[in-house]
Write a protein that holds these residues in place. Structure first.
Motif, PDB file in Angstrom:
ATOM      1  N   ALA A 175       0.801  -1.219   0.000  1.00  0.00           N
ATOM      2  CA  ALA A 175       0.000   0.000   0.000  1.00  0.00           C
ATOM      3  C   ALA A 175       0.835   1.271   0.000  1.00  0.00           C
ATOM      4  N   ASP A 176       2.077   1.198   0.462  1.00  0.00           N
ATOM      5  CA  ASP A 176       2.910   2.401   0.509  1.00  0.00           C
ATOM      6  C   ASP A 176       3.946   2.431  -0.611  1.00  0.00           C
ATOM      7  N   LEU A 177       3.704   1.678  -1.677  1.00  0.00           N
ATOM      8  CA  LEU A 177       4.637   1.669  -2.813  1.00  0.00           C
ATOM      9  C   LEU A 177       4.866   3.064  -3.367  1.00  0.00           C
ATOM     10  N   MET A 178       3.796   3.861  -3.468  1.00  0.00           N
ATOM     11  CA  MET A 178       3.916   5.182  -4.075  1.00  0.00           C
ATOM     12  C   MET A 178       4.141   6.285  -3.045  1.00  0.00           C
ATOM     13  N   MET A 179       4.292   5.899  -1.777  1.00  0.00           N
ATOM     14  CA  MET A 179       4.537   6.895  -0.734  1.00  0.00           C
ATOM     15  C   MET A 179       5.885   6.716  -0.057  1.00  0.00           C
ATOM     16  N   SER A 180       6.370   5.503   0.003  1.00  0.00           N
ATOM     17  CA  SER A 180       7.614   5.210   0.712  1.00  0.00           C
ATOM     18  C   SER A 180       8.748   5.012  -0.285  1.00  0.00           C
ATOM     19  N   PHE A 181       9.757   5.884  -0.214  1.00  0.00           N
ATOM     20  CA  PHE A 181      10.920   5.726  -1.087  1.00  0.00           C
ATOM     21  C   PHE A 181      11.629   4.412  -0.794  1.00  0.00           C
ATOM     22  N   GLU A 182      11.594   3.989   0.439  1.00  0.00           N
ATOM     23  CA  GLU A 182      12.271   2.756   0.826  1.00  0.00           C
ATOM     24  C   GLU A 182      11.597   1.538   0.195  1.00  0.00           C
TER      25      GLU A 182
END
Length: 733
Positions: free
Chosen positions: A484-491
């Motif tokens: 879910a955080d693919l497009m929010m988390s650079f890591e």
């Protein structure tokens, strides 16, 4: 929920907008964290954050998102009797951090109570206190800006604070959009006309209720819906046939990138029954046949004027009508102007010296001429976006030699197309309602839905297994079915990038070619092409990869293309160089609203819209699939229908109220435009503004977000909220 605090170091001073973007970037909902308050130091170098969450690990995931993975997390309790009410706006505070000694945590509470009593007797007003029993630490928030009084009071008790600093108390929760906007109820409309806006202008008469610009997917959908509502509607289309993108893009390999049962129109069960798709991802000819069938099936063709481009449209304030002028000399008045010309409809050509000197054939992919024969020819193609990838993988086996001029490498994922069977079609019809429901709620309007977990909350082995599973699936599963955080988390995003780079290296035999094909930008910050054997093309002996970052094009010659290293002899040049995206299809028209302002002039510093659907100063202008909409990152069929449905609700509301015009307030437009920018800047998209998502491929365009990066599901919620609040932010008169 438990309470925690952490002190975030800040690389640069943070304003209120920056705080809002930081809150968006934190993925609070994903990690099930509530960020209650931020206490921003006056020097801008640090901020105490108060969070509520189930456990400290959730807070640490948020801190990793916020770039403060090393910040300490303290579990705390709010001291009994200390004010905890909500604040409005901002408030000045002094933060006092105290170490508390004690052999065990139970010794701390009496000491804390005595300390707070002493501060109160000294006239120091404590607004909030956080006690960390386990770590023996106390944080007091004192009202005002005076650091001397609390320090002096503590000194009389023999206590020395760890730190004392002035700060501003902020609520990081973004305000509900358009909460300050109010729409009049039907019973208030007449009073509003008389007392607020003055007498309403007389309602002019027109031969048409609505004019639609464009007969592509958006225009056909809008025409069907408005016709069903009984509105007299006409579509003007510059092309010789309906279809829009599926009429113009006739290049070899042109193919839809959505699973077709999620892409086609959903407004008719009969259409679902009587059209049988042949492939999971149909090619351009089948798409074109389908759209022609829809036009004939629902009797829409009589409303469409082909070969008739719209040149200008001017809003007549006296009659509240749009005066529309076409390239064939027709002039018509209509109440509503529906701009359905598409996001990617104006081809963008580069400006290389000598382009007109080339003696062979040259053309843009979106203007592919009929009857072109490439077999046995030397072909050069500039650009490796979605269109370029499809052309390259299709023509490579047939041409004598193919030179690929790559401007920026991008991540391509397997499409995994296949024929559809009778069993597939029966299953699609059986599950149709559930398919639409899934698309409605998903991020991209696709059948794929994000894994609700964070990519940081699983082990490396679990993450790798997830990536491999998605890689084997068809379509955009790797993009829109990922964590879910693919497009929010650079890591998290970088883990996905490394996986994809390994896949590219494994498929391309020549290490140097593989190196040139490896992207460096975050995944998903450019539109992701779906491929069928693209990388294997570069293992062929008749294909050359030229990296224009290393050897840029100097000029086009009569016999080919000259780079800084050599000249490439060519018979055909294909420009797969994209489009004047987002605003191009509208800015090129002379659309003028109130006071004669042109849309191109209004948007010269970047688009400004309300929900990407309306524009302040341009009454009764509805934009389908335009800038600030979710459609650029969305399954077009689903998002277009959502746009059209919402537009229809607006028109129905106007008819119920007897209104002749609808227009957003400037404040509401500013609010939505700012929200679009905030969301983009808080996501990984902000790291790659050299893309058409930010207008970078069109010379002279400002680098601002043209897409809504929070996704189709979130966008739909905002649209629904506006409608359910009586169309808040809109003026109906």
């Amino acid at each position: 929920m438990n309470d925690f605090v952490s002190i975030l170091p800040l690389a640069a001073p943070l304003d209120r907008d920056g705080l809002r973007r930081l809150a968006i970037h934190a993925c609070l909902e994903l990690h099930r964290v509530r960020w209650r308050r931020g206490y921003l130091a006056s020097d801008g170098q640090r901020m105490l954050c108060w969070y509520q969450a189930r456990d400290a690990e959730s807070i640490r995931l948020v801190l990793r998102q916020q770039g403060s993975a090393d910040a300490a997390v303290w579990p705390v309790v709010l001291m009994e009797g200390v004010a905890g009410e909500a604040i409005e706006g901002t408030s000045d505070r002094v933060l006092v951090e105290m170490p508390l000694d004690g052999d065990d945590s139970s010794d701390i509470a009496p000491t804390t109570s005595a300390l707070l009593d002493a501060l109160a007797k000294a006239g120091v007003v404590v607004s909030r206190t956080f006690l960390s029993r386990h770590y023996g630490r106390l944080f007091c928030l004192v009202e005002g800006r005076d650091t001397h009084a609390p320090t002096q009071c503590l000194g009389t008790l023999g206590l020395v604070p760890t730190s004392v600093w002035r700060c501003t108390e902020l609520d990081p929760a973004p305000p509900r959009l358009f909460a300050s906007q109010s729409a009049p109820r039907p019973s208030q409309l007449g009073r509003m006309k008389q007392n607020v806006r003055g007498p309403a202008p007389p309602q002019g008469t027109a031969a048409l209720d609505a004019v639609i610009i464009g007969a592509g997917l958006s225009g056909i959908c809008a025409l069907e819906r408005l016709s069903r509502m009984g509105l007299r509607t006409r579509v003007y289309e510059s092309g010789t046939e309906v279809g829009g993108v599926w009429h113009w893009n006739r290049y070899p390999g042109a193919r839809v990138d959505s699973e077709i049962h999620t892409y086609g129109f959903s407004f008719s069960d009969a259409l679902l029954r009587d059209w049988e798709w042949q492939e999971l991802f149909p090619a351009q000819p089948e798409m074109s046949r389908y759209l022609r069938h829809v036009v004939e099936r629902f009797g829409l063709r009589r409303h469409i004027r082909l070969g008739t481009p719209v040149l200008a449209a001017t809003f007549d304030e006296g009659d509240a009508l749009w005066q529309v002028e076409t390239g064939t000399g027709q002039r018509v008045a209509a109440r509503y102007l529906i701009a359905a010309a598409g996001t990617l409809s104006v081809p963008q050509l580069p400006d290389y010296p000598g382009m007109s000197d080339f003696s062979g054939e040259s053309f843009h992919t979106a203007r592919w001429p009929a009857g072109v024969a490439l077999e046995g020819k030397r072909v050069g193609i500039i650009g490796t976006g979605a269109s370029g990838v499809q052309v390259i993988q299709t023509i490579a086996p047939a041409v004598a030699h193919l030179t690929v001029f790559q401007r920026t490498p991008t991540y391509c994922i397997p499409q995994r197309n296949r024929p559809l069977t009778d069993a597939d079609r029966r299953e699609i019809r059986r599950d149709w309602a559930q398919i639409l429901a899934t698309c409605r709620e998903s991020y991209g309007g696709f059948i794929h839905t994000f894994d609700p977990r964070s990519g940081l909350a699983v082990s490396a082995a679990e993450r790798e297994a997830k990536f491999e599973h998605l890689w084997q699936k068809a379509g955009f599963a790797f993009w829109f079915g990922n964590f879910a955080d693919l497009m929010m988390s650079f890591e998290v995003n970088e883990h996905a990038c490394e996986f994809l780079r390994r896949k590219i290296k494994a498929r391309v035999h020549d290490p140097e070619s593989a190196r040139r094909l490896l992207p460096s930008h975050p995944f998903g910050t450019k539109r992701v092409p779906l491929e069928n054997g693209y990388y294997e093309v570069f293992n062929r002996g008749n294909v050359t990869l030229t990296d224009l970052r290393e050897t840029p094009i100097e000029r086009v010659t009569s016999g080919g293309i000259r780079t800084s290293r050599e000249e490439h002899p060519l018979d055909v040049i294909v420009y797969a160089t994209g489009f004047d995206a987002g605003t191009g299809s509208l800015s090129r028209l002379d659309i003028r609203g109130t006071d004669g302002l042109s849309l191109a002039e209004k948007w010269k510093e970047g688009p400004k819209t309300f929900l990407g659907l309306l524009v302040s100063g341009f009454p009764n202008l509805f934009i389908v699939n335009g800038p600030h909409n979710a459609a650029a990152l969305c399954n077009a069929g689903r998002c277009i229908e959502q746009n059209v449905d919402w537009m229809a609700r607006c028109i129905e509301q106007m008819r119920r109220q007897g209104a002749t015009r609808i227009v957003p307030t400037p404040a509401a437009e500013d609010e939505w435009t700012g929200h679009v920018h905030d969301v983009a800047d808080a996501s990984v998209l902000a790291a790659m503004k050299d893309s058409w998502f930010f207008g970078a491929n069109t010379p002279g365009k400002p680098r601002v977000a043209t897409i809504y990066a929070a996704g189709a599901g979130e966008y739909r919620k905002h649209c629904e909220a506006v409608a359910n609040a009586g169309f808040a932010g809109l003026e109906l008169s």
